[in-house]
Every structure is written in structure tokens, then in C-alpha cells.
Design a protein around this motif. Structure first.
Motif, short mmCIF file in Angstrom:
data_model
loop_
_atom_site.label_atom_id
_atom_site.label_comp_id
_atom_site.label_asym_id
_atom_site.label_seq_id
_atom_site.Cartn_x
_atom_site.Cartn_y
_atom_site.Cartn_z
N THR A 163 0.84 -1.18 0.00
CA THR A 163 0.00 0.00 0.00
C THR A 163 0.88 1.24 0.00
OG1 THR A 163 -1.75 -1.12 1.25
CG2 THR A 163 -1.79 1.29 1.23
N THR A 164 0.69 2.12 -0.97
CA THR A 164 1.42 3.38 -0.97
C THR A 164 0.57 4.43 -0.26
OG1 THR A 164 0.57 3.81 -3.19
CG2 THR A 164 2.80 2.97 -3.02
N ILE A 165 1.21 5.19 0.61
CA ILE A 165 0.56 6.26 1.35
C ILE A 165 1.05 7.57 0.74
CG2 ILE A 165 0.12 7.27 3.61
CD1 ILE A 165 1.06 4.56 4.79
N LEU A 166 0.18 8.25 0.03
CA LEU A 166 0.56 9.44 -0.74
C LEU A 166 0.05 10.70 -0.07
CD1 LEU A 166 1.69 10.77 -3.35
CD2 LEU A 166 -0.55 10.35 -4.39
N GLY A 167 0.92 11.67 0.05
CA GLY A 167 0.53 12.96 0.61
C GLY A 167 1.71 13.91 0.58
N ARG A 168 1.42 15.17 0.66
CA ARG A 168 2.49 16.16 0.69
C ARG A 168 3.20 16.13 2.04
NH1 ARG A 168 -1.68 20.59 -1.81
NH2 ARG A 168 -1.65 19.82 -3.96
N THR A 169 4.31 16.84 2.13
CA THR A 169 5.01 16.97 3.40
C THR A 169 4.07 17.53 4.46
OG1 THR A 169 7.11 17.34 2.25
CG2 THR A 169 6.98 18.04 4.55
N GLY A 170 4.01 16.87 5.61
CA GLY A 170 3.11 17.29 6.67
C GLY A 170 1.74 16.65 6.61
N ALA A 171 1.53 15.72 5.68
CA ALA A 171 0.22 15.08 5.54
C ALA A 171 -0.08 14.10 6.65
CB ALA A 171 0.11 14.38 4.19
N GLY A 172 0.96 13.60 7.33
CA GLY A 172 0.75 12.62 8.40
C GLY A 172 1.30 11.24 8.07
N LYS A 173 1.97 11.10 6.94
CA LYS A 173 2.48 9.79 6.52
C LYS A 173 3.48 9.22 7.52
CE LYS A 173 4.24 11.36 2.75
NZ LYS A 173 4.03 12.79 3.11
N THR A 174 4.48 10.03 7.86
CA THR A 174 5.50 9.57 8.80
C THR A 174 4.90 9.30 10.17
OG1 THR A 174 7.29 10.69 7.61
CG2 THR A 174 7.67 10.18 9.94
N PRO A 226 0.50 19.58 -10.91
CA PRO A 226 -0.73 19.90 -10.18
C PRO A 226 -1.93 20.06 -11.11
CG PRO A 226 1.08 21.30 -9.47
CD PRO A 226 1.56 20.57 -10.67
N ILE A 227 -3.08 19.67 -10.61
CA ILE A 227 -4.31 19.86 -11.38
C ILE A 227 -4.68 21.35 -11.37
CG2 ILE A 227 -5.92 19.52 -9.44
CD1 ILE A 227 -7.61 17.81 -11.45
N ASN A 228 -5.19 21.84 -12.48
CA ASN A 228 -5.61 23.24 -12.60
C ASN A 228 -7.04 23.39 -12.08
OD1 ASN A 228 -3.29 24.44 -14.19
ND2 ASN A 228 -3.88 22.76 -15.55
N ILE A 229 -7.30 24.50 -11.41
CA ILE A 229 -8.63 24.77 -10.88
C ILE A 229 -9.19 26.00 -11.59
CG2 ILE A 229 -10.02 25.18 -8.82
CD1 ILE A 229 -8.47 22.53 -8.85
N ILE A 287 -8.74 5.50 -8.29
CA ILE A 287 -8.70 6.78 -7.58
C ILE A 287 -8.14 7.87 -8.47
CG2 ILE A 287 -7.47 7.98 -5.71
CD1 ILE A 287 -8.07 5.59 -3.95
N PHE A 288 -7.15 7.54 -9.29
CA PHE A 288 -6.61 8.54 -10.22
C PHE A 288 -7.66 8.97 -11.23
CE2 PHE A 288 -4.43 9.56 -14.25
CZ PHE A 288 -3.69 10.66 -13.83
N GLU A 289 -8.41 8.01 -11.76
CA GLU A 289 -9.39 8.31 -12.78
C GLU A 289 -10.63 8.99 -12.22
OE1 GLU A 289 -10.23 4.73 -14.92
OE2 GLU A 289 -8.37 4.83 -16.07
N ARG A 290 -10.92 8.74 -10.95
CA ARG A 290 -12.12 9.34 -10.36
C ARG A 290 -11.85 9.74 -8.90
NH1 ARG A 290 -17.38 9.93 -11.73
NH2 ARG A 290 -18.90 10.09 -10.04
N PRO A 291 -11.11 10.82 -8.68
CA PRO A 291 -10.86 11.27 -7.31
C PRO A 291 -12.15 11.74 -6.65
CG PRO A 291 -10.10 12.91 -8.90
CD PRO A 291 -10.49 11.70 -9.68
N ALA A 292 -12.37 11.36 -5.43
CA ALA A 292 -13.66 11.61 -4.77
C ALA A 292 -13.89 13.09 -4.47
CB ALA A 292 -13.75 10.81 -3.48
N ALA A 341 -8.54 15.41 -2.94
CA ALA A 341 -7.93 14.17 -3.40
C ALA A 341 -7.32 14.35 -4.78
CB ALA A 341 -8.97 13.05 -3.42
N ALA A 342 -7.99 15.07 -5.66
CA ALA A 342 -7.47 15.32 -7.01
C ALA A 342 -6.18 16.12 -6.95
CB ALA A 342 -8.50 16.06 -7.84
N GLN A 343 -6.08 17.06 -6.01
CA GLN A 343 -4.87 17.85 -5.87
C GLN A 343 -3.70 17.01 -5.37
OE1 GLN A 343 -6.82 20.85 -3.40
NE2 GLN A 343 -6.45 22.40 -4.97
N VAL A 344 -3.98 16.02 -4.52
CA VAL A 344 -2.92 15.17 -3.99
C VAL A 344 -2.43 14.18 -5.03
CG1 VAL A 344 -2.40 13.36 -2.29
CG2 VAL A 344 -3.64 15.41 -1.59
N VAL A 345 -3.33 13.59 -5.82
CA VAL A 345 -2.99 12.47 -6.69
C VAL A 345 -2.45 12.90 -8.05
CG1 VAL A 345 -5.19 12.07 -7.89
CG2 VAL A 345 -3.78 10.11 -7.18
N ASN A 346 -2.51 14.20 -8.36
CA ASN A 346 -2.05 14.65 -9.67
C ASN A 346 -0.72 15.37 -9.60
OD1 ASN A 346 -4.10 14.45 -12.12
ND2 ASN A 346 -5.31 14.68 -10.26
#
Length: 353
Positions: free
Chosen positions: A30-41, A237-240, A220-225, A229-234
Motif C-alpha cells: 500500500t502506498t501512502i501518498l501525501g504532501r510533506t506534513g500530511a501525516g504519513k511519517t 498539479p491539477i488546474n482549478i 482513484i486517479f481516474e475518479r478522485p472523490a 484528493a485530485a490535488q494530492v494524486v495529480n
């Protein structure tokens, strides 16, 4: 089965883990994906017993780990740092965990030698860590973790301090080795969406200590909830893009546009359109100013300003867009993701593979 239930951890009022509930099956990565400070560590440290949760449960095959000290937990862990014993040769670095749990040195060294052969260090068993390159030192740390044959293996961005090419090679080698470790539950923390999507059987998305989504990486990549989630998985970066629906669809500097099936069932109101960087292309009616161009390998990521709207464009070629220049762009708006005001995904275009 490794089970986490309602795991909470805070420091100085700042939540590091916010009610995390998840299960990890034996034999899965299982990969745990998140930016620095997301809580992974924090999550990996809680599982390892190096951080004590304020509330919640951690169980392996039903056994409660809440009062189990770190040295009694059947886990192995590899971190970002090259944590090796500087006074011991490579062979004894890898053998030491086995000796510590009661094995005799000869048997431990035999097992260590076999594991060092697997990680390509058979010829360096007598060297000290200081005589190794960064990549070789990390191989030693990986060999020391794998030789324990622990049912749970925690990998906290193990290659982040290595250069790109070395990181790619070691990552592929590690995955191949893990395939032979049947029954091991592997958790791999990463800040890189591409790495997380490629490596894992499952993926968890985290932000600010919260679990955003979990499941099949491609799904999850194809359909972020959610937009978050879309900002984390892309990556890039995804454009808004702001989206307002009344009798027509208005999209900020893109003006009035036809959304087709994407906007067919949308009620009048304000939304946000998520648009992947690859769905913006050079050449088109919209004039954007180039802020920055980043070339990585054979790909180019260009940061743009479209009448005050920041955009990111991804091209699968090496292109020199001069900062400060103006270029025409077009956008596949029909391929976007429509998010409600609360961030929930409510509509998406086709072909998001």
C-alpha cells in the motif's frame, strides 16, 4: 491483517493523525501518498511504536499493540536517512537484528550474506558504511530490514535523498524483491504521485492528518472523490478553473464555453473545474503569459498566467517557452472534473486514463 481503528495523534494542538481507520492485507503493498506534513511519517511511526497515539487501536491478526513496546513489534522499517552502524562492517550491519533477537552470529551472518547478495552488495560485505555511496548505504538499510522477515515492512520515503536515476533503479529492484516476500504487509510512504500510483496494489491519500481516499490506484486517479484528493494524486498539479452555470457555462478567463455531457446535468450555480495539466496544450485562442518552464527528462511543465488565473501545462516533449513571453493555449475543458462548493466530485469528462 494489520488493522488501524480511529487512530488519533496531535502535538501542541496540531492533528498529525485525525481518526485514521484502515486495514492492510498480508502480501499487499500500500502506498501512502501525501504532501510533506500530511501525516504519513506519523502514521508509520505510530505503527512502529515510535509515536504513541492519543486514541485508537493498532492490531496485527487481532493482537492489540497499544501497550507493546517498539522492540517487541514484528516490524521492519526503512527511513529517508541512511541509518547504519558506522563501526560495523556491512555484513554485521545486516546480521545484527537477527543476533539481537537471539540467533547465533554464524547463522545470522549466513542470512545477511544471502540478503546482501539479493541487493547487489555481495562484494562489499567487509566495508564500513562510510566507504559506500549513498545508494549503497540505503541498500544496506533495506537488506537489514528485509533479513528480519517481519510480517510488516514500513518504508518512509526510502529513496528521497538519492538522485533521480538511482532512485528509479532502486525502487524497481525493491519491488522485485518484495514480490518474493509473500505474506509481508508493506506500507510505502511517498510524496510523488507517479511513484505511488505505479508501486502500490492499493493507495491511501492523506492530507493534514486525514485520510482522503483509499483503494485501487487507477480507480482513484481516474475518479478522485474530492477536489482535495485530485490535488494530492495529480502531478503536475491539477488546474482549478472557476465555473458558473446559468443558461450557459462561464469559466473565468476561458469565457463562455460548451461543456457537452460534462455539464448536462449541472444545476445553475458555482462550481470548480479541475483540469489536468496534460489537457492544456500550446496553440489556441487564449493568450497566456509564461511564468516558468521546467524540463524533466523528455517532458516540459510550463507555469502560465491566463488573465490572473494560474495554470500548469504539461507537454511530453522538451520545449523552451521563454519566461515573460506570451503563447496561445487551448484547453480540453470537456475532459475536466466538476467539483461542488464543498469539494465533492459531481461530474467528470471521459478518457481520464
Amino acid at each position: 491483517m494489520l488493522d488501524l481503528h480511529n487512530l488519533r495523534l496531535a502535538e501542541n494542538g496540531v492533528p498529525h493523525l485525525d481518526s485514521i481507520t484502515a486495514s492492510f492485507a498480508p502480501g499487499t503493498l500500500t502506498t501512502i501518498l501525501g504532501r510533506t506534513g500530511a501525516g504519513k511519517t506519523s502514521l508509520l511511526r505510530a505503527i512502529a511504536g515510535l509515536a504513541i497515539p492519543d486514541a485508537g487501536e493498532i492490531r496485527l491478526d487481532g493482537a492489540d499493540w497499544r501497550r507493546l513496546p517498539p522492540w517487541k513489534r514484528p516490524i521492519a522499517m526503512v527511513t529517508q536517512q541512511f541509518i547504519n552502524y558506522p563501526h560495523l562492517p556491512v555484513l554485521d550491519n545486516v546480521a545484527f537484528p537477527l543476533v539481537r533477537r537471539g540467533e547465533k552470529w554464524p547463522a545470522a551472518r549466513d542470512a545477511a550474506r544471502a540478503m546482501l547478495d539479493k541487493v547487489g552488495l555481495a562484494a562489499m560485505v567487509d566495508r564500513r558504511p562510510s566507504q559506500l555511496s549513498g545508494g549503497q548505504q540505503q541498500r544496506v538499510a533495506i537488506a537489514r530490514a528485509l533479513v528480519k522477515k517481519a510480517p510488516v515492512l514500513l518504508l518512509d520515503e526510502p529513496f528521497v535523498n538519492l538522485d533521480y536515476k538511482l532512485r528509479e533503479g532502486l525502487r524497481e529492484e525493491l519491488v522485485e524483491m518484495l514480490r518474493t516476500e509473500t505474506g509481508t504487509t508493506v506500507l510505502y510512504a511517498s510524496t510523488e504521485p507517479r511513484e505511488a500510483l505505479q508501486l502500490g496494489d492499493r493507495i491511501m491519500l492523506m492530507a493534514e492528518g486525514r485520510l482522503l481516499d483509499a483503494g485501487d490506484p487507477r480507480a482513484i486517479f481516474e475518479r478522485p472523490a474530492t477536489l482535495e484528493a485530485a490535488q494530492v494524486v495529480n502531478a503536475p498539479p491539477i488546474n482549478i478553473v472557476p465555473l458558473e452555470i446559468d443558461t450557459v457555462a462561464r469559466m473565468g478567463p476561458f469565457g463562455t464555453q460548451e461543456l457537452g455531457a460534462l455539464g448536462r446535468d449541472l444545476a445553475p450555480g458555482r462550481y470548480r473545474l479541475g483540469l489536468r495539466a496534460g489537457d492544456i496544450a500550446p496553440g489556441g485562442p487564449h493568450r497566456a503569459r509564461v511564468i516558468l518552464t521546467e524540463v524533466s527528462g523528455s517532458e516540459t511543465v510550463t507555469h502560465l498566467d491566463l488573465a490572473g488565473l494560474p495554470l500548469v501545462m504539461h507537454e511530453k516533449s522538451v520545449v523552451a517557452h521563454a519566461p515573460g513571453s506570451e503563447i496561445g493555449i487551448s484547453a480540453r475543458l470537456d475532459r475536466g472534473f466538476v467539483f461542488a462548493a464543498n469539494g465533492a466530485l459531481i461530474s467528470q469528462g471521459a478518457s481520464h486514463g
